[in-house]
Design a protein around this motif. Sequence first.
Motif, short mmCIF file in Angstrom:
data_model
loop_
_atom_site.label_atom_id
_atom_site.label_comp_id
_atom_site.label_asym_id
_atom_site.label_seq_id
_atom_site.Cartn_x
_atom_site.Cartn_y
_atom_site.Cartn_z
N ASP A 1 50.27 40.51 41.70
CA ASP A 1 49.04 39.76 41.85
C ASP A 1 49.23 38.60 42.65
OD1 ASP A 1 46.15 40.00 41.89
OD2 ASP A 1 45.98 38.83 39.78
N ASP B 1 45.33 33.40 47.32
CA ASP B 1 43.99 33.28 47.90
C ASP B 1 43.06 32.41 47.02
OD1 ASP B 1 44.26 34.72 50.28
OD2 ASP B 1 43.65 36.61 49.40
N ARG C 1 46.57 37.74 45.48
CA ARG C 1 45.09 37.05 44.94
C ARG C 1 45.43 35.76 44.62
NH1 ARG C 1 42.32 36.26 40.30
NH2 ARG C 1 44.34 36.89 38.95
#
Length: 215
Positions: A65, A71, A68
């Motif tokens: 992950d 981001d 993400r």
Amino acid sequence: MTSPPTVVVLDYGSGNVHSAVRALERVGADVLLTGDPKAALAADGLFVPGVGNFHACMRGLRQADGARLIDVRLAGGRPVLGVCVGMQVLFDGSSEPFSGPPEEGLGEWPGLVERLPAEVVPHMGWSTVKPGADTRLFAGVEDERFYFVHSYAAQQWSLYPVGTFAVVAPVVTWSTHGTDFVAAVENGPLCATQFHPEKSGDAGAQLLENWVRSL
């Protein structure tokens, strides 16, 4: 007395990262090696390592992950520092061969990471860099050498501010091995180095200290 900045070294299975942990601790950070999403989002700084094959690193990053998390941090203006392949994954992709389906990069910066056109590859050892005029990351070490170990790099830079509401242009640092390549980028909360600051002696320690002090 203020507490030291917290830095998470993102643990997603990318090689030996303990040298990075030790280097960041030496320059005053409170460091945690973990893949825990809450810790990665809460930390003052996120350090993204990377060694080996671009596509393998990118696959591991997505499985953890990490894409993400990066981001979300950048959307909130939260600092991220990518190192070596941890820098390469910030581009659109890589021409590096891979046994499985190729992975796309994070696309934070346009362009591909490509093999260096040099007689001797990998580029391994100490090299000088040419920081941009407005660098903060290289303050005090603009003329020093840094330790590189890589065969691929971004060899062009095409992200420039355009339009009425353009942001400040990124500060791009270059080095040379067979051709000029991007050695580091300072782009608001997102910074990255192609070399290993944690293996670059006093110069690398100063660079990491500059980053930690900015958190």
